[in-house]
Design a protein around this motif. Structure first.
Motif, short mmCIF file in Angstrom:
data_model
loop_
_atom_site.label_atom_id
_atom_site.label_comp_id
_atom_site.label_asym_id
_atom_site.label_seq_id
_atom_site.Cartn_x
_atom_site.Cartn_y
_atom_site.Cartn_z
N GLU A 151 -11.34 17.08 -4.97
CA GLU A 151 -10.16 17.95 -4.86
C GLU A 151 -8.87 17.12 -4.78
N ARG A 152 -8.90 16.03 -4.02
CA ARG A 152 -7.69 15.19 -3.92
C ARG A 152 -7.34 14.58 -5.27
N ASP A 153 -8.35 14.13 -6.00
CA ASP A 153 -8.09 13.55 -7.33
C ASP A 153 -7.57 14.62 -8.29
N VAL B 160 10.71 13.75 -2.55
CA VAL B 160 10.04 12.77 -1.68
C VAL B 160 9.67 11.54 -2.50
N ARG B 161 9.14 11.79 -3.69
CA ARG B 161 8.72 10.67 -4.54
C ARG B 161 9.92 9.79 -4.90
N ARG B 162 11.07 10.43 -5.20
CA ARG B 162 12.25 9.64 -5.56
C ARG B 162 12.62 8.67 -4.43
N LEU C 98 3.31 16.32 0.35
CA LEU C 98 4.40 15.35 0.22
C LEU C 98 4.36 14.72 -1.17
N ALA C 99 3.13 14.45 -1.65
CA ALA C 99 2.97 13.71 -2.91
C ALA C 99 3.45 14.52 -4.12
N ARG C 100 3.40 15.85 -4.01
CA ARG C 100 3.80 16.66 -5.17
C ARG C 100 5.30 16.96 -5.17
N GLU D 180 -0.39 -1.00 -4.89
CA GLU D 180 -1.44 -0.02 -5.22
C GLU D 180 -1.00 1.40 -4.92
N GLY D 181 -1.50 2.33 -5.72
CA GLY D 181 -1.18 3.74 -5.50
C GLY D 181 -1.70 4.60 -6.62
N ARG D 182 -0.85 5.53 -7.08
CA ARG D 182 -1.24 6.44 -8.16
C ARG D 182 -0.31 6.30 -9.37
N ASP D 183 0.92 5.85 -9.10
CA ASP D 183 1.96 5.86 -10.14
C ASP D 183 2.61 4.49 -10.29
N ILE E 61 -2.37 7.27 10.54
CA ILE E 61 -2.21 7.72 9.15
C ILE E 61 -3.53 7.75 8.39
N ARG E 62 -4.58 7.17 8.96
CA ARG E 62 -5.89 7.16 8.27
C ARG E 62 -6.74 8.36 8.66
N GLU E 63 -6.27 9.18 9.59
CA GLU E 63 -7.06 10.35 9.98
C GLU E 63 -7.23 11.29 8.78
N ARG F 47 -5.84 17.23 -7.53
CA ARG F 47 -4.44 17.50 -7.20
C ARG F 47 -3.53 16.36 -7.66
N ASP F 48 -3.99 15.11 -7.44
CA ASP F 48 -3.17 13.96 -7.83
C ASP F 48 -2.98 13.91 -9.36
N SER F 49 -4.01 14.31 -10.10
CA SER F 49 -3.94 14.18 -11.56
C SER F 49 -3.22 15.34 -12.23
N THR F 50 -3.14 16.47 -11.54
CA THR F 50 -2.59 17.65 -12.22
C THR F 50 -1.19 18.02 -11.75
N ARG F 51 -0.65 17.33 -10.75
CA ARG F 51 0.70 17.70 -10.29
C ARG F 51 1.72 17.31 -11.37
N ALA F 52 2.86 18.00 -11.33
CA ALA F 52 3.89 17.74 -12.35
C ALA F 52 4.59 16.39 -12.10
N ASP G 59 0.87 -1.18 0.00
CA ASP G 59 0.00 0.00 0.00
C ASP G 59 0.91 1.23 0.00
N THR G 60 1.17 1.78 -1.19
CA THR G 60 2.13 2.88 -1.26
C THR G 60 1.55 4.18 -0.72
N GLY G 61 0.21 4.29 -0.71
CA GLY G 61 -0.41 5.47 -0.12
C GLY G 61 -0.05 5.57 1.36
N ALA G 62 0.10 4.42 2.02
CA ALA G 62 0.45 4.40 3.45
C ALA G 62 1.81 5.08 3.67
N MET G 63 2.69 4.99 2.68
CA MET G 63 4.01 5.61 2.83
C MET G 63 3.90 7.14 2.76
N TYR G 64 3.13 7.63 1.79
CA TYR G 64 2.92 9.09 1.69
C TYR G 64 2.19 9.59 2.94
N ARG G 65 1.27 8.77 3.43
CA ARG G 65 0.54 9.15 4.63
C ARG G 65 1.47 9.21 5.85
N ALA G 66 2.35 8.24 5.97
CA ALA G 66 3.26 8.20 7.12
C ALA G 66 4.15 9.44 7.14
#
Ligand code: C5P
Length: 234
Positions: free
Chosen positions: A180-182, A108-110, A102-104, A129-132, A90-92, A184-189, A34-41
């Motif tokens: 809004e979250r989607d 951090v992504r590297r 963090l995601a943009r 699972e994640g976005r990328d 991390i689920r709050e 941001r996730d779809s439009t970041r560079a 669950d890669t989202g958990a890493m961004y959340r942490a």
């Protein structure tokens, strides 16, 4: 080297990624990442430290010096942040709504992409699972999925998820937040959310959990020629 496979599941908020990934991993006897958990942490750490969320260099440095461990079984994931169990924290919702900082941040992504590849190398087969995951992290994955569902359905799911954790929010507020979250996730560079070219798109709006896992498992079976894989993670 044992036979192994990499299955990626990317998608929008509330599309069922985590549930599908956990169910599919259990079905295939694979690990669940669950890669989202890493961004959340990392988001939790930054929030608790009162870090400047606009300071890309500081965030990247923090990511590089942070230990994130994921263990447990699919569906019962444990997340440790510098040794502390943060599986619930991390689920709050404050973490969800601030994770885009963090995601943009490319630095951090590297760091996280490297961690994800290292985890996959150590695992046997893996459902990640994640976005990328299909586009950037595992471009050579054996099977790639992109999940989506009607915004109204995703908002209801997300509202119930929050409610289970004792957080009560109106449907309209949750709907606005996920849209809004989607966005941001779809439009970041840096590594934006988008389907990989070869991703199998699945609309989960009208699917139960079982139907979703069945559908994905069937496609994996077809694509994998009966379940024999040989590809290695990058
Ligand atoms: O999947 P989840 O909602 O837990 O992810 C939290 C946030 O982490 C997402 O909204 C997204 O901004 C970010 N994320 C990401 N890339 C990933 C996984 C998550 O940018 N591979």
């Amino acid at each position: 080297m044992p036979p192994r496979m990499v299955v990626t599941i990317d998608g929008t908020v509330g599309s069922g990624k985590s549930t599908a990934a956990a169910g599919l991993a259990a079905r295939l006897g694979a690990a669940h990442l669950d890669t989202g958990a890493m961004y959340r942490a990392l988001t939790l750490k930054a929030l608790d430290a009162g870090a400047d969320l606009e300071d890309a260099r500081a965030l990247a440095a923090m990511a590089a010096s942070t230990e994130i461990e994921l263990d447990g079984t699919p569906g019962a994931l444990r997340v440790r942040l510098d040794g502390r169990d943060v599986s619930a924290a991390i689920r709050e919702n404050r973490v969800s709504t601030n994770s885009h900082y963090l995601a943009r941040t490319a630095g951090v992504r590297r760091v996280l992409v490297e961690k994800q590849r290292a985890l996959a190398r150590r695992a046997g087969s893996i459902v990640t699972e994640g976005r990328d995951q299909g586009t950037v992290v595992f471009p050579d994955a054996d099977v790639k999925f992109f999940l989506d569902a009607a915004p109204e359905v995703r908002a209801r799911r997300r509202q119930l998820e929050l409610q289970d954790r004792g957080e009560y929010k109106s449907y309209r507020e949750v709907l606005a937040e996920i849209v809004e979250r989607d966005r941001r996730d779809s439009t970041r560079a840096a590594d934006p959310l988008r389907p990989a070219e070869t991703a199998v798109r699945v609309d989960t709006s009208d699917m139960t959990v079982d139907q979703m896992v069945d559908a994905l498992a069937r496609i994996v079976g077809e694509r994998a020629g009966g379940g024999t894989f040989r590809k290695e993670a990058p």
